[in-house]
Scaffold this motif. Structure first.
Motif, short mmCIF file in Angstrom:
data_model
loop_
_atom_site.label_atom_id
_atom_site.label_comp_id
_atom_site.label_asym_id
_atom_site.label_seq_id
_atom_site.Cartn_x
_atom_site.Cartn_y
_atom_site.Cartn_z
N GLU A 159 0.82 -1.02 0.04
CA GLU A 159 -0.26 -0.07 -0.08
C GLU A 159 0.98 1.16 -0.05
OE1 GLU A 159 -3.15 -0.09 -0.45
OE2 GLU A 159 -3.45 -2.04 -0.19
N ARG A 160 0.32 2.14 -0.78
CA ARG A 160 0.89 3.54 -0.66
C ARG A 160 0.20 4.64 0.07
NH1 ARG A 160 2.38 4.64 -6.72
NH2 ARG A 160 2.99 6.60 -5.82
N ARG A 161 0.72 5.85 0.41
CA ARG A 161 0.27 6.95 0.67
C ARG A 161 -0.29 6.55 2.14
NH1 ARG A 161 -3.25 10.79 -3.09
NH2 ARG A 161 -1.57 11.25 -4.57
N ASN A 162 0.46 6.26 3.02
CA ASN A 162 0.22 5.79 4.49
C ASN A 162 0.52 6.91 5.56
OD1 ASN A 162 -0.50 3.14 3.43
ND2 ASN A 162 1.70 2.75 3.09
N GLY A 163 0.89 8.00 4.98
CA GLY A 163 1.10 9.08 5.98
C GLY A 163 0.05 9.35 7.00
N SER A 164 -1.18 9.36 6.36
CA SER A 164 -2.25 9.69 7.39
C SER A 164 -2.42 8.74 8.49
CB SER A 164 -3.55 10.21 6.64
OG SER A 164 -3.85 8.91 5.93
N LEU A 165 -2.41 7.44 8.23
CA LEU A 165 -2.45 6.45 8.90
C LEU A 165 -1.35 6.44 10.07
CD1 LEU A 165 -3.67 3.68 10.03
CD2 LEU A 165 -2.10 2.34 8.29
N ALA A 166 -0.35 6.53 9.65
CA ALA A 166 0.90 6.86 10.51
C ALA A 166 0.73 7.81 11.53
CB ALA A 166 2.45 6.80 9.78
N TRP A 167 0.50 8.90 11.05
CA TRP A 167 0.67 10.13 11.92
C TRP A 167 -0.71 10.16 13.00
CZ3 TRP A 167 5.00 11.15 13.06
CH2 TRP A 167 6.05 11.21 12.28
N LEU A 168 -1.79 9.82 12.27
CA LEU A 168 -3.18 9.92 12.99
C LEU A 168 -3.20 8.79 14.08
CD1 LEU A 168 -5.67 10.74 10.38
CD2 LEU A 168 -4.93 12.31 12.10
N THR A 169 -2.63 7.60 13.81
CA THR A 169 -2.53 6.60 14.76
C THR A 169 -1.56 6.81 15.80
OG1 THR A 169 -3.17 5.01 13.16
CG2 THR A 169 -2.42 4.37 15.11
N THR A 170 -0.49 7.38 15.53
CA THR A 170 0.57 7.81 16.67
C THR A 170 0.18 8.97 17.70
OG1 THR A 170 2.38 7.41 14.74
CG2 THR A 170 2.92 8.88 16.79
N CYS A 171 -0.59 10.14 16.92
CA CYS A 171 -1.42 11.00 17.70
C CYS A 171 -2.27 10.27 18.71
CB CYS A 171 -1.99 12.17 17.25
SG CYS A 171 -0.79 13.06 16.30
N THR A 172 -3.20 9.37 18.44
CA THR A 172 -4.05 8.52 19.19
C THR A 172 -3.58 7.92 20.32
OG1 THR A 172 -4.47 6.54 17.89
CG2 THR A 172 -6.12 8.55 17.55
N TRP A 173 -2.32 7.31 19.98
CA TRP A 173 -1.31 6.48 20.90
C TRP A 173 -0.77 7.32 21.96
CZ3 TRP A 173 -1.10 1.97 22.72
CH2 TRP A 173 -0.01 1.72 23.77
N LEU A 174 -0.53 8.46 21.62
CA LEU A 174 -0.08 9.61 22.73
C LEU A 174 -1.19 9.96 23.78
CD1 LEU A 174 2.08 11.79 23.56
CD2 LEU A 174 0.83 13.33 22.19
N PHE A 175 -2.41 9.92 23.21
CA PHE A 175 -3.48 9.84 24.31
C PHE A 175 -3.74 8.62 24.92
CE2 PHE A 175 -3.73 13.58 21.69
CZ PHE A 175 -3.60 14.68 22.68
N VAL A 176 -4.00 7.61 24.12
CA VAL A 176 -4.49 6.18 24.57
C VAL A 176 -3.35 5.68 25.42
CG1 VAL A 176 -5.34 4.09 24.01
CG2 VAL A 176 -6.16 6.03 22.89
N GLY A 177 -2.09 5.76 24.78
CA GLY A 177 -1.03 5.11 25.74
C GLY A 177 -0.82 5.72 27.02
N GLY A 178 -0.90 7.06 27.23
CA GLY A 178 -0.69 7.86 28.21
C GLY A 178 -2.01 7.49 28.97
N TYR A 179 -3.01 7.31 28.77
CA TYR A 179 -4.28 6.65 29.83
C TYR A 179 -3.88 5.30 30.15
CZ TYR A 179 -9.15 5.57 30.70
OH TYR A 179 -10.15 5.12 31.65
N LEU A 180 -3.52 4.52 29.15
CA LEU A 180 -3.29 3.19 29.68
C LEU A 180 -1.71 2.89 30.63
CD1 LEU A 180 -4.00 1.16 26.51
CD2 LEU A 180 -5.34 1.40 28.50
N PHE A 181 -1.13 4.17 30.69
CA PHE A 181 0.00 4.24 31.52
C PHE A 181 -0.02 3.32 32.85
CE2 PHE A 181 4.15 6.26 32.77
CZ PHE A 181 4.98 6.20 31.58
N ASP A 182 -0.98 3.65 33.64
CA ASP A 182 -1.13 2.95 34.90
C ASP A 182 -1.64 1.53 34.78
OD1 ASP A 182 -0.24 4.96 36.20
OD2 ASP A 182 -2.36 5.96 36.43
N THR A 183 -2.20 1.21 33.69
CA THR A 183 -2.82 -0.13 33.41
C THR A 183 -1.65 -1.06 33.04
OG1 THR A 183 -4.78 0.73 32.50
CG2 THR A 183 -4.49 -1.63 31.84
N LEU A 184 -0.66 -0.54 32.35
CA LEU A 184 0.52 -1.43 31.79
C LEU A 184 1.63 -1.47 32.90
CD1 LEU A 184 0.77 -0.04 28.18
CD2 LEU A 184 -0.42 -2.19 28.85
#
Length: 137
Positions: free
Chosen positions: A71-96
């Motif tokens: 697949e080509r043109r994957n920038g939006s998937l990479a950057w949008l998912t990374t931004c969500t990981w910043l918030f979800v990963g931070g939320y899961l920080f204590d869970t992990l």
């Protein structure tokens, strides 16, 4: 026929996103394990370093995974998912922060839906090679 609607791209996006989230969660869990192994009572920045590493690994792994699947043109998937990981990963920080911790299944299902949606939506962008029709000659 299904490739014209971006179904395969969405499926690839879901698989690559879930795999990437799992790897990044393992990086965070390993950071917490290192702190427990050290047993220091003071301030330790290892989990924060692990979070920063996961934020660097995520876009690279998403982009490379989608490119390996053709697949080509994957920038939006990479950057949008990374931004969500910043918030979800931070939320899961204590869970992990447990021995043998893992990402909850509902979070992985949510990321699968997110990855599929973002990957599919990029097929709707004009000029996308995934949307192009074959030339007739």
């Amino acid at each position: 026929m299904m490739a014209h609607f971006g179904v395969w791209r969405a499926a690839k996006g879901a698989v690559v996103t879930v795999l990437t989230v799992w790897v990044c969660a393992r990086i965070l869990v390993r950071g917490f394990d290192i702190v427990r192994e050290r047993g220091t009572g003071g301030l330790d920045f290892t989990p924060w370093v692990a979070m920063a590493i996961s934020l660097v690994v995520m876009p690279i792994m998403l982009w490379a995974g989608m490119r390996l699947l053709g697949e080509r043109r994957n920038g939006s998937l990479a950057w949008l998912t990374t931004c969500t990981w910043l918030f979800v990963g931070g939320y899961l920080f204590d869970t992990l922060d447990r021995v043998d911790a893992h990402v909850p299944v509902l979070v992985l299902i949510g990321y699968a839906a997110w990855g599929a949606c973002v990957a599919w939506c990029t097929t709707l962008v004009p000029g996308n090679p995934a949307q192009a029709t074959p030339a007739r000659g």
